[in-house]
Structures are given as C-alpha cells and as structure tokens.
Write a protein that holds these residues in place. Structure first.
Motif, mmCIF file in Angstrom:
data_model
loop_
_atom_site.group_PDB
_atom_site.id
_atom_site.type_symbol
_atom_site.label_atom_id
_atom_site.label_comp_id
_atom_site.label_asym_id
_atom_site.label_seq_id
_atom_site.Cartn_x
_atom_site.Cartn_y
_atom_site.Cartn_z
ATOM 1 N N THR A 188 0.842 -1.191 0.000
ATOM 2 C CA THR A 188 0.000 0.000 0.000
ATOM 3 C C THR A 188 0.878 1.242 0.000
ATOM 4 O OG1 THR A 188 -0.099 0.011 2.428
ATOM 5 C CG2 THR A 188 -1.866 -1.156 1.249
ATOM 6 N N ARG A 238 -1.554 -0.067 -3.637
ATOM 7 C CA ARG A 238 -2.906 0.502 -3.593
ATOM 8 C C ARG A 238 -2.923 1.690 -2.637
ATOM 9 N NH1 ARG A 238 -7.421 -0.288 -0.435
ATOM 10 N NH2 ARG A 238 -6.256 -1.834 0.773
ATOM 11 N N ASN A 286 -4.243 4.024 0.113
ATOM 12 C CA ASN A 286 -5.233 3.898 1.189
ATOM 13 C C ASN A 286 -4.993 4.848 2.350
ATOM 14 O OD1 ASN A 286 -3.010 2.750 2.449
ATOM 15 N ND2 ASN A 286 -4.172 1.075 3.380
#
Length: 562
Positions: free
Chosen positions: A212, A238, A240
């Motif tokens: 992340t 990702r 986040n």
C-alpha cells in the motif's frame, strides 16, 4: 534525461544533494545525542541491558536489532551501532547513542552532532517503542511474534564502514522514456514501523506487510505501478492513506513495498508512479469534508430513510465522478424556529458509543478523529462530568447494530450500541413510543409560547461536536478533577511513584506541559502515585500508555483507579 560521466563518488554526492530534504523528513539525517551515565546498567525498552561501552542506539523509527552506520556530517567520522531502545525523547533529535559510539564520532564535548544514517543490516524483530501494544495486535490477528534479533558481531559489518551512503547498481539514472499521462515522478519514502496497526485516514489499518501507499494526489483505491528510477525495480501498490506530509515527497510506501524496490537502506528513492487503475472512492485527505459535500449535494433529492439520516459513504463508494467533482454546496435554507432551550422535549433513540472520557478535550479529539475517517455523524454528550462519544442516531436498536460493524472495523473494537437521550428537534424520523415521557409519546409538542416554563435538569445532556445543539443553562462549577461514581471500574495510567507531594506535583506539571490535561495523584502506603487519564475501557488506557511512553514516560503502566 542526463547522461552521467562522473565517477561513482560524485554521482552519489549529487544524489544526496538532490534528496537532502527528503532524508531529513525520513529521519535519516538530523541531530544525535548520547545517553547519560545514569542509564548505564538499566534495562532498555526491549529488555536488554544498556551499557555505555557497547555500540548501541535508541531509535523511534528503526526496528530492534537494526544495524546502522552513523556519520558525523561535520567531521566525516563514522561508526556502527545496533538499535535496542526506544528514543530519543527530546524533540528535534533522531537518535541517542551510547557514549562509546559518540566518542568515535567525536562529539562528547559538544553533547550533540548532526549525523547521517544508513541501514547496514535490517531487522524484523519489531519496533522498539510500544512493543506490548504491537505484540497484542499480532496475537489478535493470529500472527506469530517475531523472535529477538540475532547477536551482532561488529566484525561482520566492519567492511561496510566506509561504504557509500547510497548503494546503486549502476552510476546512472535509468531512461524510462516520456512521462505517461497521469504519472508523476519524485521522491518516495516509507512508513516507520511504529505506524504498523494504526488506522489510516480512510479507516483501514496500516499493515507494513501489505503493498500500500499514502498519496495526496490519487483517490482512495487507486492502484499504482511504482518504479525505482535508479535500479528499475517495480511494485504495484494501492492508495489507502493521506500523505506524505512533507512537500518534497510524492508517496509514502509500506515497508513491504519499499523492500520490493530496494529502498530500505537509503530510506528514500526517486520513483515514477504510473496509474494502473484509478480509484473511485474519494480523496484520502479531508474525507469528512468530502462526505459532508456529498450529503449536502444529495440532500434535495434524498428522502429521509427509516433511520432519519443520510449515512456517510462506506469505505468503497461506486462511481469515479464523486472523487473528482468539486464539492457542491447545498442552497442555504432558513433554519426552522427552535423552541427555547428549556422547552425542547427529549427523546430516547439509539447511538453507537465509541468511548467515555473525563476530559472534554479528549472527547473532542475522538469526534474529530471519527470525522477524519468519514463518520461525520459523530457527536459527544456531557453528563455527570463524563463525555460520551457517539456515532449516528437511530430509531431502533436493530438499525444501530447494522452500522456497528463499520465503526468497529474503523479502529474502535469496543464500540457498542447504547440508548441515548437527545433533543427532539434533532431527529427527523418517527420515534415509536420512545419519548422521554408518556405525555410526549401520545400528543404532539406544544408550541413554545404555550408551554409552561420548566427548569432544565442539571444533568441534562449537552451535545457538542459535528451537531450544533441549543445552548444549555450554565452548569454549576465543578471540581478541576472530574468526579466519577464510586462503583465505576476505571483505568488510569500511572507514570511514577514519589516519596513527597512536591515531587508528585512537579511530575504533574511535566505531564500538563506535554499536553496531558487530566492528571492527578493519589497517596498509597505513604507514597504519592501520579496518574494520567481515567477510562472506562482498559484498551483506552493502553492507548494512553503508549502515548505517554512515546512522550518520554517510559515507566507508564495501566492501573485500576477510583
């Protein structure tokens, strides 16, 4: 793209100059100090015994057992140390060294020096700070606790003593071609281990082993391909979380992602981020404002649901348009006339109680924290010298239970559904025979001009937070220390025991100076114990203990208090 013909050393110097600000932000460069002699022979936060003659260090950022190369920027002297303690506890310093290490670096007389750090050998033995909370989180997640780091023989890493600050495979920056649409280039860094298990701005829990990143540029849920422009290594991550908080950096990667592109030792790396899949879940920063804007934009076309409120969006909201459309402001509507404060009837509804606090400051902090995670319907009620923080207003217990899981997943595992009394003019849904009196349940509210004036009870809740309430009559002066029911089971954090009241008072002054407002002392067995905070839940006291230890109160322990 420049073609470098300089030798390796000059290239490294240029790279260091280019990334100097990021280094400092990542705490790879800053001020070092050394331990006082009074600590010799005492235990460190990891349970080891500190010795001035050994080469060890205290760090908030590096894991227990990490081997660091420390360079005195002023004179060029170097040494290596092994991290085995939590610190420094003085603001503005990045590392505390043993006296043996400080002597090698030549700053005993000065007391401190500007140093540069490099990771010689990494470690997975966990953080030096908050190890108890860290171990509990691992157990709760069903993960094994890593073993202590192996013993360190300085001879093993001695040959790296004069190694370059940044080790790159080739003395050139890779030519990755033109920058694709939507891609960015800049400096990236990675999270310190102490953030593992803490909630992100989106409500997810940061996991150092997940791939992340934090970004202020891309929406929540965006998948990025991150390329280290020095060695060509890549990783997909990702988005986040909101970050980094240094303007010189574009991404803050998880530890696992940083390892994939080989930037753990350097602490920072020049990267290119290319969009693989654009997120559709709104921004990572200021999510409370985003959620509020969505609610206001939807308000004219929204019919009140049985719960009587437009719920804030869950972590995943379909549709990319909401993430990129500027916030809309709903047309201002004239506020309906409010009855006089003493004439406002109250109704019993259900809310999700997150916690109870003796200090209004702590309650306000939690309300803001909830808003940052997207729970804009958070509010607090003050009653009997205790502030209880809630999320949402629901007509039935069943509806509140449906929303409970989202709150618990956002980092409040002890949250529970509770009955709560609120002014009737703050709910728009029908209350099924749950008014605070039989008369209110069977007939409509009488206009304020026709109602008899009634004195407001001294313990009527005063609501504050994201929901504005009518002002309540001023309460009677209360003691500076909140009062609790003698039957309550409370938890506090003890920071020390003192033989005199004067020393205890001095300790309390020190606590307040560091922002801990609810402090008190108790005399037990002819000694004075100093505490911070009173909590109904032990996990809240454990969180306060972690904050106290990070602030320098290393002996903080959770105790039952009255």
């Amino acid at each position: 793209m420049h073609v470098f013909t300089l030798n390796r050393t000059l290239l490294i110097c240029l790279f260091v100059l280019q990334s100097g600000f990021s280094l400092q932000a990542q705490k790879m460069e800053g001020i070092a100090s050394f331990y006082g002699d009074r600590f010799d022979g005492k235990n460190t936060s990891t349970g080891e015994t500190f010795r001035q003659k050994l080469y060890s260090a205290a760090s908030n950022d590096f894991a227990w057992g990490t081997i660091l190369e420390v360079t005195n920027v002023e004179n060029g002297k170097q040494t290596q140390v092994r991290v085995n303690d939590c610190g420094p506890h003085s603001r503005g310093r990045i590392i505390d060294l043993s006296k043996a290490a400080a002597k090698d670096l030549g700053f005993i007389k000065q007391g401190e020096a500007k140093v540069r750090l490099r990771v010689v050998r990494d470690s997975d033995a966990g953080p030096t700070c908050g190890r108890s909370a860290w171990a509990k989180k691992l157990k709760a997640a069903g993960k094994p606790i890593p073993p202590p780091p192996p013993a360190w023989d300085p001879k093993e890493t001695a040959e790296l003593k004069n190694a370059a600050l940044f080790v790159v495979p080739e003395p050139k920056i890779l030519d990755l071609g033109p920058l694709p649409a939507g891609a960015v280039e800049g400096m990236a860094t990675y999270y310190a281990d102490r953030f593992d298990g803490r909630p992100t701005s989106t409500g997810e829990t940061y996991d150092k082993d997940a791939l992340t990143t934090a970004s202020k540029t891309y929406p929540y849920g965006t998948v990025l391909l991150v390329t280290n422009v020095v060695n060509g290594k890549q990783v997909e991550v990702r988005v986040n979380d909101c970050g980094p908080h240094s303007p010189e950096r574009i991404l803050e990667l998880s530890r696992a992602a940083a390892a994939r592109i080989d930037m753990l030792s350097a602490g920072t790396a020049a990267v290119r981020a290319t969009v693989v899949k654009m997120g559709t879940d709104g921004p990572t920063c200021n999510r409370a404002d985003w959620a509020k804007a969505r609610q206001e934009a939807a308000a004219p076309a929204t019919t009140p649901t049985p719960s009587g409120q437009v719920q804030p969006p869950p972590p995943t909201v379909p549709g990319a348009k909401a993430a990129t459309t500027p916030p809309k402001t709903a047309p201002a509507k004239p506020a309906p006339a409010q009855p006089a404060p003493a004439d406002v009837p109250t109704v019993m509804i259900y809310g999700i109680q997150v916690g109870a606090y003796g200090s209004e400051v702590n309650a306000d902090r939690v309300v803001k924290e909830l808003a940052d995670k997207g729970f804009s319907a958070g509010y607090a009620q003050r009653k009997d010298n205790l502030s209880r923080v809630y999320v949402g207003k629901y007509p039935t217990e069943a509806e509140a239970e449906k929303a409970l899981a989202d709150v618990q997943k956002a980092g409040y595992p002890k949250a529970a559904v509770k009955e709560v009394s609120v002014p009737a003019n703050q709910v728009s849904f029908p209350i099924p025979a749950r008014t605070s009196s039989p008369a209110q349940a069977t007939k409509p509210a009488t206009p304020a001009s026709q109602q008899p004036k009634q004195a407001t009870p001294a313990n009527q809740p005063t609501t504050y937070g994201s929901t504005v309430q009518p002002p309540q009559p001023a309460p009677l002066p209360s003691p500076s220390v909140p009062q609790y029911d003698p039957t309550d089971i409370l938890f506090g954090v003890q920071i020390g025991t003192f033989t005199t009241q004067a020393n205890a008072d001095k300790a309390m002054v020190g606590l307040r100076a560091k922002g801990f407002t609810e402090v008190y002392s108790a005399r037990v067995d002819k000694k004075y114990r100093v505490f911070a905070g009173k909590f109904f839940f032990q996990h809240q006291a454990e969180e306060e203990k972690t904050r106290l230890r990070e602030a320098g109160f290393n002996d903080a322990v959770v105790r039952r208090v009255q």
